[in-house]
Motif scaffolding. Structure first.
Motif, PDB file in Angstrom:
ATOM      1  N   PRO A  13      -9.095  72.006 -34.029  1.00 45.10           N
ATOM      2  CA  PRO A  13      -8.837  73.296 -33.395  1.00 45.10           C
ATOM      3  C   PRO A  13      -7.788  74.104 -34.165  1.00 45.10           C
ATOM      4  O   PRO A  13      -6.735  73.573 -34.523  1.00 45.10           O
ATOM      5  CB  PRO A  13      -8.325  72.909 -32.005  1.00 45.10           C
ATOM      6  N   GLY A  14      -8.100  75.360 -34.435  1.00 42.33           N
ATOM      7  CA  GLY A  14      -7.166  76.227 -35.129  1.00 42.33           C
ATOM      8  C   GLY A  14      -7.133  76.069 -36.631  1.00 42.33           C
ATOM      9  O   GLY A  14      -6.426  76.809 -37.321  1.00 42.33           O
ATOM     10  N   GLN A  15      -7.895  75.124 -37.174  1.00 42.28           N
ATOM     11  CA  GLN A  15      -7.902  74.884 -38.613  1.00 42.28           C
ATOM     12  C   GLN A  15      -9.156  75.448 -39.263  1.00 42.28           C
ATOM     13  O   GLN A  15     -10.196  75.615 -38.614  1.00 42.28           O
ATOM     14  CB  GLN A  15      -7.839  73.384 -38.924  1.00 42.28           C
ATOM     15  N   VAL A  16      -9.033  75.724 -40.576  1.00 38.76           N
ATOM     16  CA  VAL A  16     -10.198  76.018 -41.394  1.00 38.76           C
ATOM     17  C   VAL A  16     -10.262  74.993 -42.509  1.00 38.76           C
ATOM     18  O   VAL A  16      -9.256  74.391 -42.874  1.00 38.76           O
ATOM     19  CB  VAL A  16     -10.147  77.445 -41.994  1.00 38.76           C
ATOM     20  N   ARG A  17     -11.454  74.785 -43.018  1.00 38.92           N
ATOM     21  CA  ARG A  17     -11.589  73.971 -44.232  1.00 38.92           C
ATOM     22  C   ARG A  17     -11.815  74.912 -45.394  1.00 38.92           C
ATOM     23  O   ARG A  17     -12.622  75.847 -45.310  1.00 38.92           O
ATOM     24  CB  ARG A  17     -12.744  72.979 -44.116  1.00 38.92           C
ATOM     25  N   ALA A  61      -5.531  78.121 -52.651  1.00 35.22           N
ATOM     26  CA  ALA A  61      -6.321  79.351 -52.633  1.00 35.22           C
ATOM     27  C   ALA A  61      -7.770  78.923 -52.825  1.00 35.22           C
ATOM     28  O   ALA A  61      -8.068  78.054 -53.650  1.00 35.22           O
ATOM     29  CB  ALA A  61      -5.889  80.302 -53.744  1.00 35.22           C
ATOM     30  N   GLY A  62      -8.653  79.521 -52.043  1.00 36.98           N
ATOM     31  CA  GLY A  62     -10.047  79.120 -52.152  1.00 36.98           C
ATOM     32  C   GLY A  62     -10.911  79.849 -51.145  1.00 36.98           C
ATOM     33  O   GLY A  62     -10.537  80.905 -50.629  1.00 36.98           O
ATOM     34  N   VAL A  63     -12.073  79.260 -50.856  1.00 38.92           N
ATOM     35  CA  VAL A  63     -13.081  79.900 -50.007  1.00 38.92           C
ATOM     36  C   VAL A  63     -13.263  79.090 -48.732  1.00 38.92           C
ATOM     37  O   VAL A  63     -13.480  77.871 -48.787  1.00 38.92           O
ATOM     38  CB  VAL A  63     -14.421  80.019 -50.756  1.00 38.92           C
ATOM     39  N   VAL A  64     -13.182  79.752 -47.586  1.00 37.52           N
ATOM     40  CA  VAL A  64     -13.385  79.085 -46.303  1.00 37.52           C
ATOM     41  C   VAL A  64     -14.828  78.605 -46.209  1.00 37.52           C
ATOM     42  O   VAL A  64     -15.768  79.376 -46.439  1.00 37.52           O
ATOM     43  CB  VAL A  64     -13.071  80.042 -45.131  1.00 37.52           C
ATOM     44  N   ASP A  65     -15.020  77.312 -45.860  1.00 45.60           N
ATOM     45  CA  ASP A  65     -16.397  76.818 -45.745  1.00 45.60           C
ATOM     46  C   ASP A  65     -16.686  76.173 -44.391  1.00 45.60           C
ATOM     47  O   ASP A  65     -17.827  75.794 -44.121  1.00 45.60           O
ATOM     48  CB  ASP A  65     -16.725  75.872 -46.912  1.00 45.60           C
ATOM     49  N   ALA A  66     -15.667  76.070 -43.524  1.00 52.18           N
ATOM     50  CA  ALA A  66     -15.905  75.562 -42.171  1.00 52.18           C
ATOM     51  C   ALA A  66     -14.756  76.006 -41.274  1.00 52.18           C
ATOM     52  O   ALA A  66     -13.612  76.116 -41.733  1.00 52.18           O
ATOM     53  CB  ALA A  66     -16.038  74.045 -42.163  1.00 52.18           C
ATOM     54  N   LEU A  67     -15.074  76.240 -39.984  1.00 49.44           N
ATOM     55  CA  LEU A  67     -14.078  76.709 -39.029  1.00 49.44           C
ATOM     56  C   LEU A  67     -13.907  75.704 -37.903  1.00 49.44           C
ATOM     57  O   LEU A  67     -14.888  75.156 -37.382  1.00 49.44           O
ATOM     58  CB  LEU A  67     -14.508  78.046 -38.409  1.00 49.44           C
ATOM     59  N   GLY A  68     -12.661  75.480 -37.497  1.00 44.98           N
ATOM     60  CA  GLY A  68     -12.398  74.699 -36.307  1.00 44.98           C
ATOM     61  C   GLY A  68     -12.481  75.578 -35.074  1.00 44.98           C
ATOM     62  O   GLY A  68     -12.556  76.810 -35.164  1.00 44.98           O
ATOM     63  N   ALA A  69     -12.443  74.942 -33.917  1.00 43.98           N
ATOM     64  CA  ALA A  69     -12.531  75.677 -32.656  1.00 43.98           C
ATOM     65  C   ALA A  69     -11.375  76.666 -32.531  1.00 43.98           C
ATOM     66  O   ALA A  69     -10.231  76.357 -32.858  1.00 43.98           O
ATOM     67  CB  ALA A  69     -12.501  74.692 -31.490  1.00 43.98           C
ATOM     68  N   GLY A  70     -11.713  77.866 -32.079  1.00 47.73           N
ATOM     69  CA  GLY A  70     -10.688  78.855 -31.791  1.00 47.73           C
ATOM     70  C   GLY A  70     -10.293  79.746 -32.943  1.00 47.73           C
ATOM     71  O   GLY A  70      -9.505  80.674 -32.764  1.00 47.73           O
ATOM     72  N   VAL A  71     -10.807  79.504 -34.142  1.00 53.11           N
ATOM     73  CA  VAL A  71     -10.449  80.331 -35.298  1.00 53.11           C
ATOM     74  C   VAL A  71     -11.222  81.646 -35.240  1.00 53.11           C
ATOM     75  O   VAL A  71     -12.457  81.647 -35.144  1.00 53.11           O
ATOM     76  CB  VAL A  71     -10.740  79.606 -36.626  1.00 53.11           C
ATOM     77  N   GLN A  72     -10.510  82.761 -35.319  1.00 54.53           N
ATOM     78  CA  GLN A  72     -11.151  84.066 -35.223  1.00 54.53           C
ATOM     79  C   GLN A  72     -10.768  85.026 -36.348  1.00 54.53           C
ATOM     80  O   GLN A  72     -11.478  85.987 -36.608  1.00 54.53           O
ATOM     81  CB  GLN A  72     -10.791  84.723 -33.879  1.00 54.53           C
ATOM     82  N   ASP A  73      -9.633  84.762 -36.999  1.00 51.66           N
ATOM     83  CA  ASP A  73      -9.111  85.734 -37.961  1.00 51.66           C
ATOM     84  C   ASP A  73      -9.813  85.697 -39.314  1.00 51.66           C
ATOM     85  O   ASP A  73      -9.730  86.658 -40.080  1.00 51.66           O
ATOM     86  CB  ASP A  73      -7.606  85.514 -38.168  1.00 51.66           C
ATOM     87  N   VAL A  74     -10.455  84.586 -39.658  1.00 54.56           N
ATOM     88  CA  VAL A  74     -11.194  84.489 -40.918  1.00 54.56           C
ATOM     89  C   VAL A  74     -12.582  83.931 -40.632  1.00 54.56           C
ATOM     90  O   VAL A  74     -12.814  83.319 -39.586  1.00 54.56           O
ATOM     91  CB  VAL A  74     -10.460  83.606 -41.959  1.00 54.56           C
ATOM     92  N   GLN A  75     -13.478  84.129 -41.591  1.00 53.82           N
ATOM     93  CA  GLN A  75     -14.853  83.681 -41.436  1.00 53.82           C
ATOM     94  C   GLN A  75     -15.261  82.810 -42.629  1.00 53.82           C
ATOM     95  O   GLN A  75     -14.636  82.858 -43.692  1.00 53.82           O
ATOM     96  CB  GLN A  75     -15.796  84.883 -41.347  1.00 53.82           C
ATOM     97  N   VAL A  76     -16.321  82.029 -42.437  1.00 45.07           N
ATOM     98  CA  VAL A  76     -16.877  81.258 -43.543  1.00 45.07           C
ATOM     99  C   VAL A  76     -17.248  82.223 -44.669  1.00 45.07           C
ATOM    100  O   VAL A  76     -17.850  83.274 -44.435  1.00 45.07           O
ATOM    101  CB  VAL A  76     -18.109  80.458 -43.077  1.00 45.07           C
ATOM    102  N   GLY A  77     -16.856  81.872 -45.869  1.00 43.01           N
ATOM    103  CA  GLY A  77     -17.113  82.709 -47.036  1.00 43.01           C
ATOM    104  C   GLY A  77     -15.939  83.576 -47.441  1.00 43.01           C
ATOM    105  O   GLY A  77     -15.937  84.134 -48.548  1.00 43.01           O
TER     106      GLY A  77
END
Length: 304
Positions: free
Chosen positions: A27-31, A68-84
């Motif tokens: 929750p709250g994390q991105v990969r 620094a890199g590219v978001v490729d997965a979202l945890g629950a509750g993440v809204q400020d960034v998107q995959v890609g």
């Protein structure tokens, strides 16, 4: 995924490449698919075990605080960034890897490449924090010891943007570099007090020690006391009565957004000059260079 880790404390020989599971965001994390990982002097201190008395590092560990890199997965509750999304920020799981988890990331400014972006989180936060601690204002003279590295590169530019004059020390090879950033450059070592007094007969108003190599005594002499001296590198600070600044502000997306805006402002003309970008499998060589000091700008690892 490929990652660099260490399972015992020691020299850079303890770093090795391993195949590990790709982490899953909570929750709250991105990969993030990592494109660049920042190196800091702290990485080597943690790897050596020198920081164990201050905070414990569970082993095995993947080094690296900045990514620094590219978001490729979202945890629950993440809204400020998107995959890609192309992002930069702080890693929760170590950034010397093909993938890392992060809680605090923001979009990477379009004008910054991966190595510029990954240089911002630690260096810019540290430079701003210490200049604020010192209360640097227009018309003052600030002495910076060991200013050619990542933090110093930004600190010189930010102090100059505040209207201060900066006298900065470094080795002979980095004198022209510091001058190009707007500083009055001089070499460190024996005779420093006399050299600084010749450059600033009226005295220095504040001292920022980034070197951690015996400059505090000279700083106390130049300041006629310990007031307005801050070090981020000399662990003898407390016994000398000098302020040691080691903890930054909370690592939030809001702070990162401010750093991104700072990088795009007129205050920072160069951001951070990368000395060498090492591939991931040369992490040990990169940390050797970091441990040796005397570098210019930022060291990074690039991940294909």
């Amino acid at each position: 995924m490929r990652a660099i880790l260490f399972d015992r404390f020691g020299g850079t020989e303890v770093l090795h490449e391993a195949d590990v599971e790709i982490p899953q965001p909570g929750p709250g994390q991105v990969r993030v698919r990592v494109r660049a990982a920042g190196l800091n002097a702290l990485d080597g201190k943690i790897r050596s075990g020198a920081m164990e008395s201050m905070f414990s590092t569970p082993l095995p560990a993947i080094p690296g605080a900045e990514l620094a890199g590219v978001v490729d997965a979202l945890g629950a509750g993440v809204q400020d960034v998107q995959v890609g999304d192309e992002v930069f920020g702080w890693s929760d799981t170590g950034s010397y890897a093909e993938y890392a988890l992060a809680t605090a990331v923001v979009p990477k400014p379009a004008g910054l490449d991966w190595t510029d972006a990954v240089a911002l989180p630690v260096a810019a936060e540290t430079a701003e924090r210490v200049l604020d601690l010192l209360g640097v204002t227009a018309g003052e003279t600030v002495l910076m010891h060991g200013a050619a590295g990542a933090v110093g590169t930004l600190a010189v530019q930010l102090a100059t943007a505040r209207g201060a004059r900066v006298i900065a020390t470094a080795g002979a090879a980095n004198q022209d570099y510091l001058t190009s950033l707007g500083a009055t450059a001089t070499v460190y070592g024996e005779g420093l007090v006399e050299r600084v007094r010749a450059l600033a007969p009226e005295g220095v108003d504040a001292v920022f020690d980034l070197a951690g190599k015996g400059a505090l005594e000279d700083s106390i002499t130049l300041r006629s006391g310990t007031e307005r001296i801050v070090t981020i590198a000399d662990f003898r600070a407390r016994q000398l009565g000098v302020t040691f600044s080691s903890g930054g502000r909370e690592r939030t997306a809001a702070l990162l957004a401010g750093l991104a805006a700072l990088a795009e402002s007129a205050a920072v003309g160069k951001v951070v000059t990368t000395v060498t970008a090492y591939p991931l499998d040369q992490a040990a060589a990169a940390q050797d260079a970091s441990d040796a000091g005397h570098g210019r700008g930022k060291l990074v690892l690039t991940v294909a």
